[in-house]
Write a protein that holds these residues in place. Structure first.
Motif, mmCIF file in Angstrom:
data_model
loop_
_atom_site.group_PDB
_atom_site.id
_atom_site.type_symbol
_atom_site.label_atom_id
_atom_site.label_comp_id
_atom_site.label_asym_id
_atom_site.label_seq_id
_atom_site.Cartn_x
_atom_site.Cartn_y
_atom_site.Cartn_z
ATOM 1 N N ALA A 246 3.100 -3.113 -6.329
ATOM 2 C CA ALA A 246 3.962 -4.474 -6.797
ATOM 3 C C ALA A 246 5.409 -4.364 -6.532
ATOM 4 C CB ALA A 246 3.839 -5.762 -8.350
ATOM 5 N N PHE A 247 5.341 -3.388 -7.045
ATOM 6 C CA PHE A 247 6.842 -2.844 -7.091
ATOM 7 C C PHE A 247 7.150 -2.410 -5.868
ATOM 8 C CE2 PHE A 247 6.944 -1.738 -12.228
ATOM 9 C CZ PHE A 247 7.063 -3.504 -12.650
ATOM 10 N N PHE A 248 6.171 -1.851 -5.563
ATOM 11 C CA PHE A 248 6.637 -1.460 -4.152
ATOM 12 C C PHE A 248 7.315 -1.968 -2.715
ATOM 13 C CE2 PHE A 248 4.029 3.072 -4.724
ATOM 14 C CZ PHE A 248 4.742 3.598 -4.564
ATOM 15 N N ASN A 249 6.064 -3.300 -3.175
ATOM 16 C CA ASN A 249 6.989 -4.316 -2.721
ATOM 17 C C ASN A 249 7.981 -5.408 -2.512
ATOM 18 O OD1 ASN A 249 4.428 -3.938 -0.396
ATOM 19 N ND2 ASN A 249 2.855 -5.066 -1.796
ATOM 20 N N ILE A 250 8.277 -5.049 -4.009
ATOM 21 C CA ILE A 250 9.540 -5.989 -4.251
ATOM 22 C C ILE A 250 10.892 -4.991 -4.240
ATOM 23 C CG2 ILE A 250 10.554 -7.283 -6.357
ATOM 24 C CD1 ILE A 250 7.567 -8.200 -7.387
ATOM 25 N N PHE A 251 10.677 -4.609 -4.883
ATOM 26 C CA PHE A 251 11.938 -3.229 -4.898
ATOM 27 C C PHE A 251 12.052 -2.140 -4.134
ATOM 28 C CE2 PHE A 251 10.544 -4.648 -9.532
ATOM 29 C CZ PHE A 251 11.507 -5.652 -9.965
ATOM 30 N N ARG A 252 13.098 -2.788 -3.024
ATOM 31 C CA ARG A 252 12.426 -1.331 -2.172
ATOM 32 C C ARG A 252 13.847 0.311 -2.665
ATOM 33 N NH1 ARG A 252 11.042 1.408 1.810
ATOM 34 N NH2 ARG A 252 12.453 2.048 3.344
ATOM 35 N N ILE A 262 10.171 0.261 6.594
ATOM 36 C CA ILE A 262 10.237 -0.994 5.825
ATOM 37 C C ILE A 262 9.818 -2.155 6.301
ATOM 38 C CG2 ILE A 262 11.945 -1.249 8.168
ATOM 39 C CD1 ILE A 262 14.051 -1.433 5.229
ATOM 40 N N LYS A 263 8.838 -1.910 7.983
ATOM 41 C CA LYS A 263 8.099 -2.965 7.990
ATOM 42 C C LYS A 263 6.424 -2.564 7.603
ATOM 43 C CE LYS A 263 10.091 -3.902 11.855
ATOM 44 N NZ LYS A 263 10.721 -3.935 13.610
ATOM 45 N N HIS A 264 6.564 -1.835 6.300
ATOM 46 C CA HIS A 264 5.201 -1.861 6.150
ATOM 47 C C HIS A 264 5.343 -2.521 4.167
ATOM 48 C CE1 HIS A 264 2.889 2.053 8.667
ATOM 49 N NE2 HIS A 264 3.396 1.115 8.701
ATOM 50 N N VAL A 265 3.627 -3.610 4.494
ATOM 51 C CA VAL A 265 3.510 -3.872 2.671
ATOM 52 C C VAL A 265 2.612 -2.629 2.451
ATOM 53 C CG1 VAL A 265 2.273 -5.400 2.046
ATOM 54 C CG2 VAL A 265 3.781 -6.033 4.019
ATOM 55 N N VAL A 266 2.534 -2.344 1.135
ATOM 56 C CA VAL A 266 1.432 -1.417 0.354
ATOM 57 C C VAL A 266 0.953 -2.876 -0.330
ATOM 58 C CG1 VAL A 266 1.168 -0.195 -1.707
ATOM 59 C CG2 VAL A 266 3.373 0.045 -0.497
ATOM 60 N N GLY A 267 -0.669 -2.336 0.066
ATOM 61 C CA GLY A 267 -1.756 -2.940 -0.248
ATOM 62 C C GLY A 267 -2.582 -2.096 -0.988
ATOM 63 N N TYR A 268 -2.149 -1.029 -1.503
ATOM 64 C CA TYR A 268 -3.013 -0.832 -3.078
ATOM 65 C C TYR A 268 -2.933 0.309 -3.400
ATOM 66 C CZ TYR A 268 -8.042 -1.619 -5.827
ATOM 67 O OH TYR A 268 -8.383 -1.543 -6.802
ATOM 68 N N THR A 269 -2.910 1.407 -4.290
ATOM 69 C CA THR A 269 -1.880 2.307 -5.293
ATOM 70 C C THR A 269 -3.369 3.264 -6.132
ATOM 71 O OG1 THR A 269 0.116 1.264 -4.852
ATOM 72 C CG2 THR A 269 0.045 3.746 -6.161
ATOM 73 N N LEU A 270 -3.973 4.543 -5.657
ATOM 74 C CA LEU A 270 -4.217 5.021 -6.507
ATOM 75 C C LEU A 270 -4.168 5.613 -7.544
ATOM 76 C CD1 LEU A 270 -7.221 5.340 -4.252
ATOM 77 C CD2 LEU A 270 -7.260 3.292 -6.418
ATOM 78 N N ALA A 271 -4.216 5.721 -8.835
ATOM 79 C CA ALA A 271 -3.616 7.237 -9.634
ATOM 80 C C ALA A 271 -4.872 7.913 -9.253
ATOM 81 C CB ALA A 271 -4.115 7.024 -11.208
#
Ligand SMILES: Cc1cc2nc3c(=O)[nH]c(=O)nc-3n(C[C@H](O)[C@H](O)[C@H](O)COP(=O)(O)O)c2cc1C
Length: 293
Positions: A246-252, A262-271
């Motif tokens: 969520a933070f990747f997509n909200i905060f540049r 800039i034209k990408h949306v993060v769909g998932y993040t894994l540790a």
């Protein structure tokens, strides 16, 4: 030869067995001759199943030129159901990781198989991976998540700040963020005690796609699911990181750290990393919720 921008078919080799016709509606047999539907070039998703199913190897995708295609393994070469069950039940979200770096070649192997071979809507194959192993960048990311969380709490607690948020966040996002404030406050306390609460000291795999993808979240999530399972086979542990996504997509300021297009949306993040703790048993799950009709 039957050829267009996507495909080459060796008509001399074709036995007109109709395997491709039965598999894909863009193939037709007309007067004992193999034909392509007029919408083939526009509609073909280059999934390659016509190539896979042709018994005489008469069909080639142009994207396959110069590549050796692997034979489909026999059932004996697939993992047994029981070994898969062990894998499904072994995968747990890890929240304690060693600081041992994960060898690049292992992550590469996992992404090149589990990541690249997961299903995508319309066979878009448009899932991108950003792997963050550099400790300086990882620390910068965590620090920026903390900074933005503090900012968010401050704004929510100040009437003027709340108004400024309303111009950026939808009503739904405002409500969700508000519900998360108590959990954010608890995270900040733990951070002040020296804990790394965003990614549990692990490395990251950020899974993203161009914003215009019709099935962006689903594609990224499917890839993540396969990666999590494959990681276990190398003794690696993973954790889904919904907050960081969520933070990747909200905060540049956060997505910029990993040079997210800039034209990408993060769909998932894994540790991802080597787990510090050992699990001895598999806790029981809630009963299966299934309806049979
Ligand atoms: C979409 C999604 C987002 C998640 N986000 C986080 C997160 O931000 N931080 C975290 O510690 N765990 C996160 N988790 C992990 C869940 O808490 C975890 O899957 C759940 O507790 C069940 O445990 P298991 O994965 O070991 O089965 C997330 C899981 C999913 C599926």
């Amino acid at each position: 030869m039957l050829e267009n921008s996507k495909i080459i078919i060796d008509l001399d080799a074709c036995t007109k067995c109709k395997a491709c016709v039965n598999e894909c509606h863009y193939y037709q047999i007309d007067n004992e001759t193999l034909k392509l539907d007029e919408e083939f070039e526009e509609g073909c998703e280059e999934c390659g199943k016509c190539v896979a199913i042709c018994p005489v190897n008469a069909i080639s995708l142009k994207t396959h030129i110069g590549k050796t295609l692997k034979e489909v393994p026999t059932k004996e070469d697939l993992p047994s159901f029981n070994s898969l069950v062990n894998l499904f039940q072994t995968r747990r979200s890890r929240r304690q990781f060693k600081k041992t770096p994960v060898p690049k070649d292992i992550i590469e192997k996992i992404l090149d198989t589990a990541g690249r071979y997961s299903a995508t809507g319309h066979n878009e194959e448009n899932v991108y991976f950003t792997i963050v192993q550099n400790r300086e960048i990882l620390t910068k990311l965590s620090d920026e998540c903390t900074k933005q969380t503090k900012n968010l709490i401050e704004k929510f607690e100040d009437p003027q700040g709340r108004e400024s948020l309303k111009s950026v966040f939808s009503e739904d996002m405002m409500q969700k963020a508000e519900e998360l404030i108590p959990s954010f406050k608890r995270k900040l306390i733990r951070i002040s005690q020296g804990e790394e609460v965003w990614r549990w000291d692990a490395e990251l795999i950020v899974i993203h796609s161009p914003r215009d993808s019709a099935t962006l979240i689903e594609n990224c999530t499917l890839a993540a699911g396969q990666i999590m399972l494959a990681a276990e086979t190398f003794g690696l542990g993973t954790c889904s990181l919904g907050y960081i996504t969520a933070f990747f997509n909200i905060f540049r300021s956060i997505s910029k750290i990993v040079r997210m297009p800039i034209k990408h949306v993060v769909g998932y993040t894994l540790a991802i990393g080597y787990p510090k703790a050992h699990y001895y048993r598999i806790p029981a799950r809630k009963p299966l919720k299934a309806k049979w009709l």
